[in-house]
Design a protein around this motif. Structure first.
Motif, PDB file in Angstrom:
ATOM      1  N   ALA A   1     139.515  98.919  98.016  1.00 52.89           N
ATOM      2  CA  ALA A   1     140.624  99.870  98.042  1.00 52.89           C
ATOM      3  C   ALA A   1     141.068 100.037  99.491  1.00 52.89           C
ATOM      4  CB  ALA A   1     140.207 101.207  97.456  1.00 52.89           C
ATOM      5  N   LEU A   2     142.388  99.945  99.716  1.00 57.73           N
ATOM      6  CA  LEU A   2     142.956 100.123 101.048  1.00 57.73           C
ATOM      7  C   LEU A   2     143.892 101.325 101.014  1.00 57.73           C
ATOM      8  CD1 LEU A   2     143.545  99.219 103.972  1.00 57.73           C
ATOM      9  CD2 LEU A   2     145.312  97.696 103.045  1.00 57.73           C
ATOM     10  N   ILE A   3     143.652 102.282 101.912  1.00 59.19           N
ATOM     11  CA  ILE A   3     144.476 103.488 101.993  1.00 59.19           C
ATOM     12  C   ILE A   3     145.178 103.473 103.345  1.00 59.19           C
ATOM     13  CG2 ILE A   3     144.471 106.009 102.032  1.00 59.19           C
ATOM     14  CD1 ILE A   3     141.539 104.244 100.465  1.00 59.19           C
ATOM     15  N   LEU A   4     146.511 103.590 103.329  1.00 56.79           N
ATOM     16  CA  LEU A   4     147.319 103.601 104.541  1.00 56.79           C
ATOM     17  C   LEU A   4     148.059 104.929 104.633  1.00 56.79           C
ATOM     18  CD1 LEU A   4     148.867 100.006 104.345  1.00 56.79           C
ATOM     19  CD2 LEU A   4     146.779 100.717 105.525  1.00 56.79           C
ATOM     20  N   ASN A   5     147.900 105.626 105.760  1.00 54.11           N
ATOM     21  CA  ASN A   5     148.584 106.904 106.000  1.00 54.11           C
ATOM     22  C   ASN A   5     149.296 106.834 107.343  1.00 54.11           C
ATOM     23  OD1 ASN A   5     145.700 108.679 104.714  1.00 54.11           O
ATOM     24  ND2 ASN A   5     147.460 107.962 103.597  1.00 54.11           N
ATOM     25  N   ALA A   6     150.609 107.042 107.346  1.00 54.88           N
ATOM     26  CA  ALA A   6     151.401 107.072 108.571  1.00 54.88           C
ATOM     27  C   ALA A   6     152.805 107.547 108.203  1.00 54.88           C
ATOM     28  CB  ALA A   6     151.453 105.694 109.241  1.00 54.88           C
ATOM     29  N   PRO A   7     153.586 108.035 109.176  1.00 53.51           N
ATOM     30  CA  PRO A   7     154.966 108.422 108.872  1.00 53.51           C
ATOM     31  C   PRO A   7     155.824 107.232 108.448  1.00 53.51           C
ATOM     32  CG  PRO A   7     154.244 109.401 110.946  1.00 53.51           C
ATOM     33  CD  PRO A   7     153.206 108.389 110.559  1.00 53.51           C
ATOM     34  N   ASN A   8     155.515 106.051 108.957  1.00 54.62           N
ATOM     35  CA  ASN A   8     156.303 104.855 108.660  1.00 54.62           C
ATOM     36  C   ASN A   8     155.345 103.700 108.379  1.00 54.62           C
ATOM     37  OD1 ASN A   8     158.200 102.831 108.496  1.00 54.62           O
ATOM     38  ND2 ASN A   8     159.349 103.501 110.298  1.00 54.62           N
ATOM     39  N   ILE A   9     155.441 103.114 107.188  1.00 54.47           N
ATOM     40  CA  ILE A   9     154.504 102.067 106.773  1.00 54.47           C
ATOM     41  C   ILE A   9     155.290 100.854 106.298  1.00 54.47           C
ATOM     42  CG2 ILE A   9     152.635 101.453 105.177  1.00 54.47           C
ATOM     43  CD1 ILE A   9     151.978 104.466 105.048  1.00 54.47           C
ATOM     44  N   ARG A  10     154.910  99.679 106.765  1.00 53.67           N
ATOM     45  CA  ARG A  10     155.557  98.441 106.338  1.00 53.67           C
ATOM     46  C   ARG A  10     154.507  97.456 105.833  1.00 53.67           C
ATOM     47  NH1 ARG A  10     160.796  97.805 108.130  1.00 53.67           N
ATOM     48  NH2 ARG A  10     161.502  99.315 109.676  1.00 53.67           N
ATOM     49  N   LEU A  11     154.809  96.821 104.707  1.00 51.50           N
ATOM     50  CA  LEU A  11     153.986  95.737 104.187  1.00 51.50           C
ATOM     51  C   LEU A  11     154.737  94.443 104.452  1.00 51.50           C
ATOM     52  CD1 LEU A  11     152.845  97.300 100.794  1.00 51.50           C
ATOM     53  CD2 LEU A  11     151.751  97.454 103.034  1.00 51.50           C
ATOM     54  N   GLU A  12     154.213  93.646 105.367  1.00 47.10           N
ATOM     55  CA  GLU A  12     154.906  92.447 105.803  1.00 47.10           C
ATOM     56  C   GLU A  12     154.537  91.254 104.924  1.00 47.10           C
ATOM     57  OE1 GLU A  12     157.096  92.538 108.065  1.00 47.10           O
ATOM     58  OE2 GLU A  12     156.709  94.341 109.244  1.00 47.10           O
ATOM     59  N   PRO A  13     155.357  90.182 104.970  1.00 43.39           N
ATOM     60  CA  PRO A  13     154.953  88.934 104.296  1.00 43.39           C
ATOM     61  C   PRO A  13     153.577  88.492 104.795  1.00 43.39           C
ATOM     62  CG  PRO A  13     157.235  88.795 104.983  1.00 43.39           C
ATOM     63  CD  PRO A  13     156.703  90.071 105.576  1.00 43.39           C
ATOM     64  N   GLY A  14     152.763  88.040 103.898  1.00 43.96           N
ATOM     65  CA  GLY A  14     151.385  87.694 104.221  1.00 43.96           C
ATOM     66  C   GLY A  14     150.395  88.742 103.742  1.00 43.96           C
ATOM     67  N   PHE A  15     150.902  89.934 103.395  1.00 44.15           N
ATOM     68  CA  PHE A  15     150.047  90.973 102.824  1.00 44.15           C
ATOM     69  C   PHE A  15     149.860  90.691 101.337  1.00 44.15           C
ATOM     70  CE2 PHE A  15     149.345  94.925 100.606  1.00 44.15           C
ATOM     71  CZ  PHE A  15     148.380  95.548 101.377  1.00 44.15           C
ATOM     72  N   ARG A  16     148.632  90.815 100.850  1.00 43.96           N
ATOM     73  CA  ARG A  16     148.348  90.470  99.453  1.00 43.96           C
ATOM     74  C   ARG A  16     147.310  91.405  98.860  1.00 43.96           C
ATOM     75  NH1 ARG A  16     145.132  85.374  97.090  1.00 43.96           N
ATOM     76  NH2 ARG A  16     145.805  85.462  94.935  1.00 43.96           N
ATOM     77  N   VAL A  17     147.593  91.885  97.643  1.00 48.20           N
ATOM     78  CA  VAL A  17     146.619  92.646  96.867  1.00 48.20           C
ATOM     79  C   VAL A  17     146.237  91.802  95.660  1.00 48.20           C
ATOM     80  CG1 VAL A  17     146.145  94.761  95.602  1.00 48.20           C
ATOM     81  CG2 VAL A  17     147.643  94.831  97.604  1.00 48.20           C
ATOM     82  N   VAL A  18     144.986  91.376  95.600  1.00 44.78           N
ATOM     83  CA  VAL A  18     144.503  90.598  94.470  1.00 44.78           C
ATOM     84  C   VAL A  18     144.418  91.498  93.253  1.00 44.78           C
ATOM     85  CG1 VAL A  18     142.559  89.223  93.598  1.00 44.78           C
ATOM     86  CG2 VAL A  18     143.231  89.061  95.998  1.00 44.78           C
ATOM     87  N   ARG A  19     144.739  90.956  92.082  1.00 47.02           N
ATOM     88  CA  ARG A  19     144.682  91.756  90.854  1.00 47.02           C
ATOM     89  C   ARG A  19     143.316  92.419  90.725  1.00 47.02           C
ATOM     90  NH1 ARG A  19     147.447  89.350  85.701  1.00 47.02           N
ATOM     91  NH2 ARG A  19     149.185  89.875  87.065  1.00 47.02           N
ATOM     92  N   GLY A  20     143.340  93.735  90.549  1.00 48.76           N
ATOM     93  CA  GLY A  20     142.112  94.521  90.525  1.00 48.76           C
ATOM     94  C   GLY A  20     141.899  95.304  91.799  1.00 48.76           C
ATOM     95  N   GLY A  21     142.501  94.851  92.898  1.00 47.90           N
ATOM     96  CA  GLY A  21     142.428  95.590  94.147  1.00 47.90           C
ATOM     97  C   GLY A  21     143.289  96.836  94.080  1.00 47.90           C
TER      98      GLY A  21
END
Length: 580
Positions: free
Chosen positions: A243-263
């Motif tokens: 599990a990945l938790i991201l907290n910030a006023p501005n959040i970007r998910l760039e190309p190359g970011f991947r969540v495997v099914r189940g993550g």
């Protein structure tokens, strides 16, 4: 209308009236809120055939249509005659199935703070998606109702920072959670969970802008926080047990970011305060962002810059494009991220080997990594078999809408006209948003990626402006009028939505034998007030090539024409500072 016990329904119920058109199918045209006694009345209807559905704006009852249908397509026709009342459109709502349980803190008492019990359902196209929730009481109880018979999973999300994100039964993410079976009309109880303390395997907080790179999370819970911004991409993968938790006023998910099914990915764009200097990150995987300045929360709703004159591109971007072999001459328009992280292009040049259609296509260029992606592509990666045009993008650059006449971008596209498509960069998934008999065109999207606008052609050739909410497919509305008070037909087209989703503007042309006129129609969705102003001559004669946008503050409208460096600028009279 009655609740399952025969009494008046609880909460806020909308009785929605739908009418059918060949171009758009069943569309909601009117509604009335049901009284606490269960009564409703919808007036001002023309003679015709309608259908009625009942929508609980809370979560006590299932969506239902007259007579005992689960959707408007299967509902019973209702005939209305001008000047007469059609009564007896009665319904008894159902609570469906429900899931209930008790959540406790590590000490066995009720949890502190605000905990959401989130119910997820699986689909082959999207994986596990949250469909309903309930806030856990101070004693720890929750109950989520209005569920169909099926299999679900339940997770518990602390909207503060006291407890770990956790799913039933003792799972760190929804992919590894335990199935919960629900039967229509019955309660599935005992879905209990004892939350763990905020003891993340990784818990980093930085007062600087943060970029996550080359990060493989195989298991456990990992939280990254920043008081400025977080960019996640470039070989970041969340595994099936992580599990990945991201907290910030501005959040970007760039190309190359991947969540495997189940993550599990939890993204909260919130104001962050790091507890102490000692808690700041010291990790080789974190580094300061190298491009752009990041402000606080509201800049998440900043708009990209639309350019139809390629000479107006910053010199460094022109040099970058030239170095990549991208010719500016075939580029019809670009959308440039205000922080210089990405660029969306509409071009007839084949920029990748999989583009062999000799037509206009949509591309996304990551200006940090030079990664070029073909957006208007089929599932096999090949370009679609027809031109794709008029892209619009949310503030993150992750959700791109465009129009296309290609019929092989998704399966089942057989209407033979242009449709509106949505491409999700993070999930590499393209979705067809319109399935009308006649053409849909000129899409726009708000900065949060919540609402899409477009124009929809009717059999007459005239167009209407429509909105669709991407989180609720039933929230699909026509904003424009079909005719003037004197009966002259209206052609409404080229809509645009402001970054915050509050304003929609479009061109409204009167079509009659006596006279033709063009007006810019601006609609404030929050207070349902509109304003019209005459089109400048250059805009009235621009034809189909015009591209609109709002300024980031939505106080001005900018209408761009191909090859012109300066757009046509009009005040938004409904914005703060312009009201009169």
């Amino acid at each position: 209308m009655t609740a399952p016990d025969g009494n008046g329904p609880l909460g806020t119920i909308a009785a929605e009236v739908y009418q059918y058109s060949a171009s758009s199918g069943w569309q909601e045209i009117a509604y009335d809120f049901v009284s606490s006694e269960g009564d409703f009345s919808v007036a001002a209807l023309e003679t015709g055939t309608y259908r009625v559905c009942f929508d609980d704006l809370g979560s006590n009852y299932l969506f239902e249509c007259y007579d005992d249908a689960s959707n408007v397509g299967n509902a019973t026709d209702i005939s209305v005659t001008y000047g007469q009342q059609t009564s007896g459109i009665d319904a008894q709502l159902s609570s469906g199935g429900s899931i209930s349980g008790r959540v406790t803190a590590p000490d066995g008492n009720g949890p502190s703070g605000t905990i959401a019990a989130e119910v997820y359902q699986y689909s082959a196209s999207s994986g596990w998606q949250e469909i309903a929730y309930d806030f856990v009481s101070s004693e720890g109880d929750f109950s989520v109702a209005a569920l169909e018979t099926g299999t679900y999973r339940v997770c518990f999300d602390d909207l503060g920072s006291n407890y770990l994100f956790e799913c039933y039964d003792d799972a760190s993410n929804v992919g590894s959670a335990t199935d919960v079976s629900v039967t229509y009309g019955q309660e599935t109880s005992g879905v209990d969970e004892q939350l763990g303390p905020d003891g993340f395997d990784t818990d980093e907080c930085s007062t600087a802008a943060v970029t996550l790179t080359n990060l493989a999370l195989d298991a456990g819970s990992h939280r990254y926080r920043s008081t400025q911004s977080i960019n996640a991409g470039d070989n970041v993968q969340v595994g099936t047990e992580a599990a990945l938790i991201l907290n910030a006023p501005n959040i970007r998910l760039e190309p190359g970011f991947r969540v495997v099914r189940g993550g599990q990915l939890v993204v909260d764009a919130i104001t962050v305060t790091c507890p102490t200097e000692a808690n700041m990150p010291d990790d080789s995987k974190l580094k300061n962002a190298s491009l752009g300045s990041v402000a606080n929360g509201p800049t998440l709703l900043s708009a990209s810059v639309l350019l139809t004159d390629m000479d107006a591109l910053p010199a460094w971007i022109q040099e970058r494009l030239n170095a990549l072999g991208i010719d500016l001459e075939p580029v019809a328009s670009t959308l440039l991220d205000t922080e210089g992280h990405w660029l969306i292009l509409e071009s007839t040049q084949a920029l990748v080997t999989s583009d062999a259609n000799q037509s206009s296509d949509i591309y996304r260029l990551d200006l940090l990594s030079n990664q070029l992606s073909l957006i208007s592509a089929c599932a096999n990666g090949q370009a679609g078999n027809g031109p794709s045009r008029a892209p619009a993008v949310d503030a993150t650059g992750e959700l791109i809408v465009f129009e296309s006449t290609a019929d092989n971008l998704v399966s089942g596209d057989s209407n033979g006209v242009s449709d509106i498509f949505l491409h999700d960069i993070a999930f590499r998934h393209t979705q067809r948003l319109t399935e009308a008999e006649y053409a849909s065109a000129h899409p726009g999207i708000d900065a949060s990626g919540g609402d899409v606008v477009f124009d929809q052609q009717a059999p007459s050739g005239l167009r209407s402006v429509q909105t669709r909410n991407l989180l609720d497919a039933r929230d699909y509305r026509t904003l424009s009028l079909a005719e003037t008070p004197t009966g002259a037909a209206l052609d409404n087209h080229h809509p645009v939505i402001s970054a915050d989703g509050r304003f929609v503007a479009y061109l409204e042309e009167t079509v009659s034998e006596e006279a033709q006129s063009c007006q810019v129609h601006v609609f404030d969705r929050s207070i349902e007030v509109y304003h019209r102003q005459a089109c400048p001559e250059a805009l009235a004669t621009a034809g189909d090539s015009v591209r609109p946008r709002f300024s980031p503050e939505a106080d001005t409208l900018l209408w761009s024409l191909p090859g012109q460096a300066e757009p046509i600028v009009l005040d938004n009279p409904l914005a703060a500072g312009h009201l009169r």
